[in-house]
Design a protein around this motif. Structure first.
Motif, PDB file in Angstrom:
ATOM      1  N   VAL A 297      17.125  57.137   4.895  1.00 40.99           N
ATOM      2  CA  VAL A 297      16.069  57.679   4.030  1.00 40.99           C
ATOM      3  C   VAL A 297      15.638  56.627   3.015  1.00 40.99           C
ATOM      4  CG1 VAL A 297      15.502  59.438   2.304  1.00 40.99           C
ATOM      5  CG2 VAL A 297      16.788  60.074   4.350  1.00 40.99           C
ATOM      6  N   ASN A 298      16.600  55.944   2.406  1.00 41.81           N
ATOM      7  CA  ASN A 298      16.267  54.874   1.463  1.00 41.81           C
ATOM      8  C   ASN A 298      15.541  53.729   2.157  1.00 41.81           C
ATOM      9  OD1 ASN A 298      17.446  56.308  -0.610  1.00 41.81           O
ATOM     10  ND2 ASN A 298      19.364  55.161  -0.552  1.00 41.81           N
ATOM     11  N   GLN A 299      15.919  53.430   3.393  1.00 36.85           N
ATOM     12  CA  GLN A 299      15.221  52.400   4.169  1.00 36.85           C
ATOM     13  C   GLN A 299      13.753  52.770   4.339  1.00 36.85           C
ATOM     14  OE1 GLN A 299      17.348  52.154   7.883  1.00 36.85           O
ATOM     15  NE2 GLN A 299      19.050  51.004   6.996  1.00 36.85           N
ATOM     16  N   MET A 300      13.500  54.036   4.697  1.00 37.46           N
ATOM     17  CA  MET A 300      12.141  54.491   4.943  1.00 37.46           C
ATOM     18  C   MET A 300      11.319  54.490   3.648  1.00 37.46           C
ATOM     19  SD  MET A 300      10.759  58.087   6.500  1.00 37.46           S
ATOM     20  CE  MET A 300      11.299  58.976   5.043  1.00 37.46           C
TER      21      MET A 300
ATOM     22  N   HIS B 239       8.811  43.481   5.494  1.00 33.30           N
ATOM     23  CA  HIS B 239      10.259  43.611   5.293  1.00 33.30           C
ATOM     24  C   HIS B 239      10.991  43.781   6.615  1.00 33.30           C
ATOM     25  CE1 HIS B 239       9.375  47.885   5.746  1.00 33.30           C
ATOM     26  NE2 HIS B 239      10.664  48.075   5.939  1.00 33.30           N
ATOM     27  N   VAL B 240      12.249  43.365   6.585  1.00 32.11           N
ATOM     28  CA  VAL B 240      13.170  43.516   7.695  1.00 32.11           C
ATOM     29  C   VAL B 240      14.398  44.209   7.120  1.00 32.11           C
ATOM     30  CG1 VAL B 240      14.639  42.268   9.328  1.00 32.11           C
ATOM     31  CG2 VAL B 240      12.319  41.449   8.854  1.00 32.11           C
ATOM     32  N   VAL B 241      14.966  45.145   7.869  1.00 32.26           N
ATOM     33  CA  VAL B 241      16.114  45.921   7.395  1.00 32.26           C
ATOM     34  C   VAL B 241      17.419  45.365   7.970  1.00 32.26           C
ATOM     35  CG1 VAL B 241      17.224  48.192   7.448  1.00 32.26           C
ATOM     36  CG2 VAL B 241      14.759  48.031   7.096  1.00 32.26           C
ATOM     37  N   ALA B 242      18.414  45.293   7.103  1.00 36.78           N
ATOM     38  CA  ALA B 242      19.798  45.033   7.505  1.00 36.78           C
ATOM     39  C   ALA B 242      20.596  46.248   7.043  1.00 36.78           C
ATOM     40  CB  ALA B 242      20.324  43.761   6.852  1.00 36.78           C
ATOM     41  N   ASN B 243      21.411  46.804   7.911  1.00 36.59           N
ATOM     42  CA  ASN B 243      22.134  48.039   7.612  1.00 36.59           C
ATOM     43  C   ASN B 243      23.404  47.862   6.788  1.00 36.59           C
ATOM     44  OD1 ASN B 243      20.529  50.124   9.039  1.00 36.59           O
ATOM     45  ND2 ASN B 243      20.940  48.790  10.773  1.00 36.59           N
ATOM     46  N   ASN B 244      23.834  46.622   6.611  1.00 35.94           N
ATOM     47  CA  ASN B 244      25.036  46.339   5.815  1.00 35.94           C
ATOM     48  C   ASN B 244      25.072  44.849   5.498  1.00 35.94           C
ATOM     49  OD1 ASN B 244      26.468  44.915   8.021  1.00 35.94           O
ATOM     50  ND2 ASN B 244      26.561  46.948   8.963  1.00 35.94           N
TER      51      ASN B 244
END
Length: 135
Positions: free
Chosen positions: A20-23, A36-41
């Motif tokens: 949810v925070n990513q979105m 932006h690019v997302v990294a999960n950890n």
């Protein structure tokens, strides 16, 4: 879609484990004209930094596998091109001691969760001017 006055043009690595925070943060970044690019950890963050170039990192402090504080320490200790990349902490912990912990780990700035659109626009505008002073 970004309007011309909010087209910051930054490429940001968003290290955040919560979908949810990513979105929400991703939509906010898009509105500000940032890719932006997302990294999960933290581990994914380190891998992404080896593979791609970023202007800035938004780093959640609490993530599984490797938290944002440890990821920041490793980035700062590296001899790679990313050792000096600006890192902004994203955290729900708003105590001054939490801010100091982030700064001691090597982060450059701090943003509280939940993220406020106005505050994030101001923060990223300031960093965009530092990164690209001629724009």
């Amino acid at each position: 879609m970004a309007t011309p006055d909010t087209n910051l043009g930054l490429t940001i690595l968003l290290a955040e484990d919560n979908p949810v925070n990513q979105m929400v943060t991703g939509k906010l970044l898009e509105k500000l004209g940032c890719h932006h690019v997302v990294a999960n950890n933290g581990l994914e963050c380190l891998k992404r930094l080896k593979d791609d170039q970023f202007d800035l990192i938004l780093m959640d402090c609490v993530m599984p596998e490797m938290d944002g504080l440890e990821a920041t320490r490793r980035i700062r200790a590296s001899s790679s091109h990313c050792a000096n990349i600006p890192i902004i902490a994203l955290t729900a912990s708003a105590m001054e001691s939490d801010r100091q912990t982030c700064m001691n780990a090597g982060m450059d700035d701090y943003a509280d969760k939940p993220i406020d659109m106005g505050r994030m626009k101001t923060l990223l505008t300031e960093w965009a001017q530092r990164i690209n002073p001629e724009s």
